[in-house]
Design an enzyme around this catalytic site. Sequence first.
Site, mmCIF file in Angstrom:
data_model
loop_
_atom_site.group_PDB
_atom_site.id
_atom_site.type_symbol
_atom_site.label_atom_id
_atom_site.label_comp_id
_atom_site.label_asym_id
_atom_site.label_seq_id
_atom_site.Cartn_x
_atom_site.Cartn_y
_atom_site.Cartn_z
ATOM 1 N N ASP A 56 0.814 -1.215 0.000
ATOM 2 C CA ASP A 56 0.000 0.000 0.000
ATOM 3 C C ASP A 56 0.845 1.262 0.000
ATOM 4 O O ASP A 56 2.065 1.227 0.207
ATOM 5 C CB ASP A 56 -0.969 -0.005 1.202
ATOM 6 N N GLU A 98 -9.771 -1.991 5.424
ATOM 7 C CA GLU A 98 -10.396 -1.706 6.709
ATOM 8 C C GLU A 98 -11.606 -2.623 6.916
ATOM 9 O O GLU A 98 -12.083 -3.242 5.960
ATOM 10 C CB GLU A 98 -10.839 -0.234 6.746
ATOM 11 N N ASN A 148 -7.592 -2.732 14.431
ATOM 12 C CA ASN A 148 -8.978 -3.020 14.019
ATOM 13 C C ASN A 148 -9.069 -4.233 13.086
ATOM 14 O O ASN A 148 -10.098 -4.474 12.488
ATOM 15 C CB ASN A 148 -9.606 -1.789 13.353
ATOM 16 N N HIS A 202 -7.303 -4.701 10.295
ATOM 17 C CA HIS A 202 -7.035 -4.482 8.865
ATOM 18 C C HIS A 202 -5.740 -5.176 8.436
ATOM 19 O O HIS A 202 -4.826 -5.380 9.228
ATOM 20 C CB HIS A 202 -7.050 -2.991 8.495
HETATM 21 C C1 F6R Z 1 1.429 -1.390 6.168
HETATM 22 C C2 F6R Z 1 0.113 -1.998 6.283
HETATM 23 C C3 F6R Z 1 -0.662 -1.966 7.546
HETATM 24 C C4 F6R Z 1 0.182 -2.260 8.774
HETATM 25 C C5 F6R Z 1 -0.672 -2.212 10.033
HETATM 26 C C6 F6R Z 1 0.160 -2.418 11.276
HETATM 27 O O1 F6R Z 1 1.949 -1.554 4.846
HETATM 28 O O2 F6R Z 1 -0.348 -2.507 5.324
HETATM 29 O O3 F6R Z 1 -1.709 -2.912 7.452
HETATM 30 O O4 F6R Z 1 0.761 -3.525 8.630
HETATM 31 O O5 F6R Z 1 -1.319 -0.978 10.116
HETATM 32 O O6 F6R Z 1 1.061 -1.343 11.414
HETATM 33 P P1 F6R Z 1 2.185 -1.377 12.541
HETATM 34 O O7 F6R Z 1 3.116 -2.467 12.181
HETATM 35 O O8 F6R Z 1 2.840 -0.016 12.442
HETATM 36 O O9 F6R Z 1 1.488 -1.603 13.830
#
Ligand code: F6R
Length: 252
Positions: free
Chosen positions: A67, A146, A139, A141
């Site tokens: 992403d 989401e 959450n 995701h």
């Molecule tokens: C990042 C992504 C997100 C993160 C998630 C956890 O490329 O796709 O899904 O993996 O938000 O983020 P952290 O590791 O910062 O807690």
Amino acid sequence: MFVIVARSEQEMAERAADLVEAEMQRHVSPVLGLATGSTPIPLYEELIRRHREQGLDFSTCITFNLDEYVGSAPDHAESYRRFMNEQLFDHININPKNSHVPDGTIADLEAIERFCEEYEKRIADIGGIDLQVLGIGANGHIGFNEPGSSLGSLTRIKTLTAKTREDNARFFSSLDEVPRYAITMGIGTILNARKVVLLATGKGKCAAVAAALEGPVSSACPASALQLHRYATFVLDEDAASQLTLEGYHRT
Ligand code: F6R
């Protein structure tokens, strides 16, 4: 589903790096799906160490990131392209042409849609992703899929939830600066990867991890879609595993 409960951050990094390295050795041109965020940083450090000290070779490796924020130029401090360059690509022998991160500079919605279709096509043309690295949001995701995302979704533009924007505000000077939209691979794109490894650390993730592994398969917890995947491995620390009913079983 495979679940590894590691005793330390270093053990997590090593177990995940073992999975990545095994996949790299299995293919002439391994295709890796990569994630940003805090959680995979120790994995990337371990891969860099193996490259430097053990000659782990990325020269034929192809990568696709999950992403990117919409409105973020590659040199922007919080762009995911810059994150990947700084945390991994600049320290290994990957051919820069072989690392793909969604283009966050496209402003026009139709052009974004065309870009997303092209991103899917590039992944398909190369033969698909061999191993996808994932983190998980509090959450549930994965990528920026989401809660409520279609379980069959492909790469597209998504609106970030208020919770995700708050969680990510730590990387920006204020909540207002956190982008509202992102381009993200879909849940369907992730499920198409031949293998998946999801990393999670900390108490803040334990409810999402429990819902993903032990809850119903539901778009309410996008990561629960991984229950449908044949080769999904969760690498967790003790805190992230702490709400699992089967936590003891996973340790045996
Ligand atoms: C990042 C992504 C997100 C993160 C998630 C956890 O490329 O796709 O899904 O993996 O938000 O983020 P952290 O590791 O910062 O807690």
